[in-house]
Design a protein around this motif. Structure first.
Motif, PDB file in Angstrom:
ATOM      1  N   PHE A 116       0.856  -1.176   0.000  1.00  0.00           N
ATOM      2  CA  PHE A 116       0.000   0.000   0.000  1.00  0.00           C
ATOM      3  C   PHE A 116       0.895   1.230   0.000  1.00  0.00           C
ATOM      4  O   PHE A 116       1.610   1.477   0.963  1.00  0.00           O
ATOM      5  CB  PHE A 116      -0.907  -0.006   1.238  1.00  0.00           C
ATOM      6  CG  PHE A 116      -1.893  -1.137   1.243  1.00  0.00           C
ATOM      7  CD1 PHE A 116      -3.184  -0.948   0.771  1.00  0.00           C
ATOM      8  CD2 PHE A 116      -1.527  -2.391   1.699  1.00  0.00           C
ATOM      9  CE1 PHE A 116      -4.092  -1.995   0.765  1.00  0.00           C
ATOM     10  CE2 PHE A 116      -2.428  -3.443   1.705  1.00  0.00           C
ATOM     11  CZ  PHE A 116      -3.724  -3.239   1.238  1.00  0.00           C
ATOM     12  N   LEU A 117       0.853   2.004  -1.084  1.00  0.00           N
ATOM     13  CA  LEU A 117       1.690   3.188  -1.229  1.00  0.00           C
ATOM     14  C   LEU A 117       0.828   4.431  -1.050  1.00  0.00           C
ATOM     15  O   LEU A 117      -0.123   4.663  -1.813  1.00  0.00           O
ATOM     16  CB  LEU A 117       2.357   3.203  -2.601  1.00  0.00           C
ATOM     17  CG  LEU A 117       3.109   1.912  -2.991  1.00  0.00           C
ATOM     18  CD1 LEU A 117       3.617   1.995  -4.413  1.00  0.00           C
ATOM     19  CD2 LEU A 117       4.246   1.651  -2.019  1.00  0.00           C
ATOM     20  N   ALA A 118       1.152   5.237  -0.046  1.00  0.00           N
ATOM     21  CA  ALA A 118       0.384   6.451   0.237  1.00  0.00           C
ATOM     22  C   ALA A 118       0.501   7.438  -0.920  1.00  0.00           C
ATOM     23  O   ALA A 118       1.508   7.474  -1.637  1.00  0.00           O
ATOM     24  CB  ALA A 118       0.886   7.083   1.532  1.00  0.00           C
ATOM     25  N   THR A 119      -0.539   8.246  -1.098  1.00  0.00           N
ATOM     26  CA  THR A 119      -0.557   9.296  -2.124  1.00  0.00           C
ATOM     27  C   THR A 119      -0.679  10.657  -1.439  1.00  0.00           C
ATOM     28  O   THR A 119      -0.704  10.740  -0.214  1.00  0.00           O
ATOM     29  CB  THR A 119      -1.745   9.101  -3.094  1.00  0.00           C
ATOM     30  OG1 THR A 119      -2.964   9.390  -2.395  1.00  0.00           O
ATOM     31  CG2 THR A 119      -1.780   7.696  -3.666  1.00  0.00           C
ATOM     32  N   ALA A 120      -0.825  11.702  -2.230  1.00  0.00           N
ATOM     33  CA  ALA A 120      -0.988  13.054  -1.697  1.00  0.00           C
ATOM     34  C   ALA A 120      -2.324  13.236  -0.988  1.00  0.00           C
ATOM     35  O   ALA A 120      -2.500  14.197  -0.247  1.00  0.00           O
ATOM     36  CB  ALA A 120      -0.862  14.079  -2.827  1.00  0.00           C
ATOM     37  N   ILE A 121      -3.261  12.330  -1.207  1.00  0.00           N
ATOM     38  CA  ILE A 121      -4.571  12.403  -0.563  1.00  0.00           C
ATOM     39  C   ILE A 121      -4.568  11.491   0.651  1.00  0.00           C
ATOM     40  O   ILE A 121      -4.264  10.294   0.545  1.00  0.00           O
ATOM     41  CB  ILE A 121      -5.691  11.994  -1.536  1.00  0.00           C
ATOM     42  CG1 ILE A 121      -5.780  13.008  -2.678  1.00  0.00           C
ATOM     43  CG2 ILE A 121      -7.022  11.880  -0.799  1.00  0.00           C
ATOM     44  CD1 ILE A 121      -6.810  12.659  -3.727  1.00  0.00           C
ATOM     45  N   VAL A 122      -4.918  12.047   1.795  1.00  0.00           N
ATOM     46  CA  VAL A 122      -4.985  11.266   3.027  1.00  0.00           C
ATOM     47  C   VAL A 122      -5.983  10.127   2.845  1.00  0.00           C
ATOM     48  O   VAL A 122      -7.128  10.346   2.451  1.00  0.00           O
ATOM     49  CB  VAL A 122      -5.408  12.164   4.213  1.00  0.00           C
ATOM     50  CG1 VAL A 122      -5.649  11.333   5.461  1.00  0.00           C
ATOM     51  CG2 VAL A 122      -4.363  13.236   4.469  1.00  0.00           C
ATOM     52  N   GLY A 123      -5.525   8.896   3.093  1.00  0.00           N
ATOM     53  CA  GLY A 123      -6.389   7.722   2.990  1.00  0.00           C
ATOM     54  C   GLY A 123      -6.478   7.102   1.615  1.00  0.00           C
ATOM     55  O   GLY A 123      -7.162   6.094   1.444  1.00  0.00           O
ATOM     56  N   ALA A 124      -5.822   7.673   0.623  1.00  0.00           N
ATOM     57  CA  ALA A 124      -5.801   7.099  -0.731  1.00  0.00           C
ATOM     58  C   ALA A 124      -4.473   6.381  -0.938  1.00  0.00           C
ATOM     59  O   ALA A 124      -3.412   6.903  -0.566  1.00  0.00           O
ATOM     60  CB  ALA A 124      -5.976   8.185  -1.787  1.00  0.00           C
ATOM     61  N   PHE A 125      -4.548   5.192  -1.521  1.00  0.00           N
ATOM     62  CA  PHE A 125      -3.357   4.374  -1.715  1.00  0.00           C
ATOM     63  C   PHE A 125      -3.307   3.780  -3.106  1.00  0.00           C
ATOM     64  O   PHE A 125      -4.345   3.407  -3.667  1.00  0.00           O
ATOM     65  CB  PHE A 125      -3.343   3.195  -0.721  1.00  0.00           C
ATOM     66  CG  PHE A 125      -3.254   3.598   0.709  1.00  0.00           C
ATOM     67  CD1 PHE A 125      -2.017   3.738   1.323  1.00  0.00           C
ATOM     68  CD2 PHE A 125      -4.391   3.856   1.450  1.00  0.00           C
ATOM     69  CE1 PHE A 125      -1.925   4.109   2.649  1.00  0.00           C
ATOM     70  CE2 PHE A 125      -4.311   4.234   2.778  1.00  0.00           C
ATOM     71  CZ  PHE A 125      -3.075   4.363   3.384  1.00  0.00           C
ATOM     72  N   VAL A 126      -2.096   3.659  -3.634  1.00  0.00           N
ATOM     73  CA  VAL A 126      -1.855   2.797  -4.783  1.00  0.00           C
ATOM     74  C   VAL A 126      -1.605   1.418  -4.186  1.00  0.00           C
ATOM     75  O   VAL A 126      -0.807   1.275  -3.255  1.00  0.00           O
ATOM     76  CB  VAL A 126      -0.630   3.261  -5.609  1.00  0.00           C
ATOM     77  CG1 VAL A 126      -0.357   2.287  -6.736  1.00  0.00           C
ATOM     78  CG2 VAL A 126      -0.844   4.678  -6.123  1.00  0.00           C
ATOM     79  N   VAL A 127      -2.319   0.436  -4.683  1.00  0.00           N
ATOM     80  CA  VAL A 127      -2.185  -0.933  -4.186  1.00  0.00           C
ATOM     81  C   VAL A 127      -1.440  -1.741  -5.242  1.00  0.00           C
ATOM     82  O   VAL A 127      -1.926  -1.897  -6.361  1.00  0.00           O
ATOM     83  CB  VAL A 127      -3.565  -1.565  -3.893  1.00  0.00           C
ATOM     84  CG1 VAL A 127      -3.399  -2.959  -3.313  1.00  0.00           C
ATOM     85  CG2 VAL A 127      -4.376  -0.673  -2.961  1.00  0.00           C
ATOM     86  N   GLU A 128      -0.255  -2.202  -4.875  1.00  0.00           N
ATOM     87  CA  GLU A 128       0.554  -3.004  -5.794  1.00  0.00           C
ATOM     88  C   GLU A 128       0.527  -4.462  -5.354  1.00  0.00           C
ATOM     89  O   GLU A 128       0.600  -4.755  -4.157  1.00  0.00           O
ATOM     90  CB  GLU A 128       1.998  -2.501  -5.825  1.00  0.00           C
ATOM     91  CG  GLU A 128       2.121  -1.125  -6.443  1.00  0.00           C
ATOM     92  CD  GLU A 128       3.566  -0.684  -6.594  1.00  0.00           C
ATOM     93  OE1 GLU A 128       4.482  -1.313  -6.007  1.00  0.00           O
ATOM     94  OE2 GLU A 128       3.781   0.309  -7.301  1.00  0.00           O
ATOM     95  N   VAL A 129       0.416  -5.338  -6.324  1.00  0.00           N
ATOM     96  CA  VAL A 129       0.435  -6.768  -6.017  1.00  0.00           C
ATOM     97  C   VAL A 129       1.876  -7.255  -5.989  1.00  0.00           C
ATOM     98  O   VAL A 129       2.776  -6.628  -6.560  1.00  0.00           O
ATOM     99  CB  VAL A 129      -0.393  -7.590  -7.036  1.00  0.00           C
ATOM    100  CG1 VAL A 129      -1.853  -7.151  -7.024  1.00  0.00           C
ATOM    101  CG2 VAL A 129       0.182  -7.489  -8.432  1.00  0.00           C
ATOM    102  N   GLU A 130       2.080  -8.364  -5.299  1.00  0.00           N
ATOM    103  CA  GLU A 130       3.389  -9.002  -5.245  1.00  0.00           C
ATOM    104  C   GLU A 130       3.230 -10.411  -5.809  1.00  0.00           C
ATOM    105  O   GLU A 130       2.996 -11.362  -5.069  1.00  0.00           O
ATOM    106  CB  GLU A 130       3.907  -9.016  -3.808  1.00  0.00           C
ATOM    107  CG  GLU A 130       4.117  -7.612  -3.279  1.00  0.00           C
ATOM    108  CD  GLU A 130       4.640  -7.586  -1.854  1.00  0.00           C
ATOM    109  OE1 GLU A 130       5.738  -7.030  -1.668  1.00  0.00           O
ATOM    110  OE2 GLU A 130       3.959  -8.123  -0.962  1.00  0.00           O
TER     111      GLU A 130
END
Length: 180
Positions: free
Chosen positions: A3-17
């Motif tokens: 879960f990578l945080a963005t400039a928006i509080v509570g918004a995330f880029v979700v990357e799979v592994e």
């Protein structure tokens, strides 16, 4: 998942592994426990698909007003899109800020957007398809939109849209009363 945080509080880029072997790959794309640990919804009662034929198709910026605010988990299942969220929550530290991510079917990444944010995307190639998981059921009477090019937000789109629906092209500029 990461879960990578963005400039928006509570918004995330979700990357799979992904786990890759001679058969192909396997990856977890959702886990209620992991999402809840990030403060994200762990229940999505509605799922939608958006198919877009042409590069340069713009959809958005869409949101639902009170009391139907909806969080979204958006993933490209075909093609690549420039996906954007704008924080419309008046009490948020990131109020009126925007964040973007390039969602790609090849990368299998997703954008977790909190309730109270507007959402839109621009297709970067022909034949893009997105899946949206929604935290609440769509309520047509609460559906709202705001201009994709509202100067208040200053979104840095990669290029101007080529295809845009009439409704999206005629949304007004933002005012805080829209979200109530």
């Amino acid at each position: 998942m990461k879960f990578l945080a963005t400039a928006i509080v509570g918004a995330f880029v979700v990357e799979v592994e992904p786990q890759v072997d001679e058969r192909g790959l396997f990856a977890r794309t959702f886990c209620a426990e992991m999402f809840a640990a990030q403060g994200l919804p762990s229940h999505y009662p509605q799922c939608n698909v958006s198919m877009n034929h042409s590069r340069g198709t713009l959809r958005g910026l869409h949101f639902q007003a009170e009391p139907g605010k909806e969080a979204k988990l958006v993933r490209a299942t075909r093609g690549t899109v420039y996906d954007v969220a704008v924080d419309l929550r008046p009490d948020s530290p990131s109020h009126l800020q925007w964040a973007s991510v390039e969602l790609s079917a090849d990368r299998r990444n997703a954008f977790a957007i909190p309730a109270g944010c507007a959402h839109g995307f621009l297709t970067l190639e022909d034949g893009c398809e997105l899946i949206y998981h929604m935290s609440s059921i769509y309520a047509p009477d609460l559906a709202r939109g705001v201009r994709w090019d509202d100067p208040l937000f200053g979104i840095d789109w990669p290029f101007s849209p080529v295809v845009i629906g009439e409704r999206d092209a005629t949304y007004p500029s933002f005012n805080q009363e829209m979200v109530r």
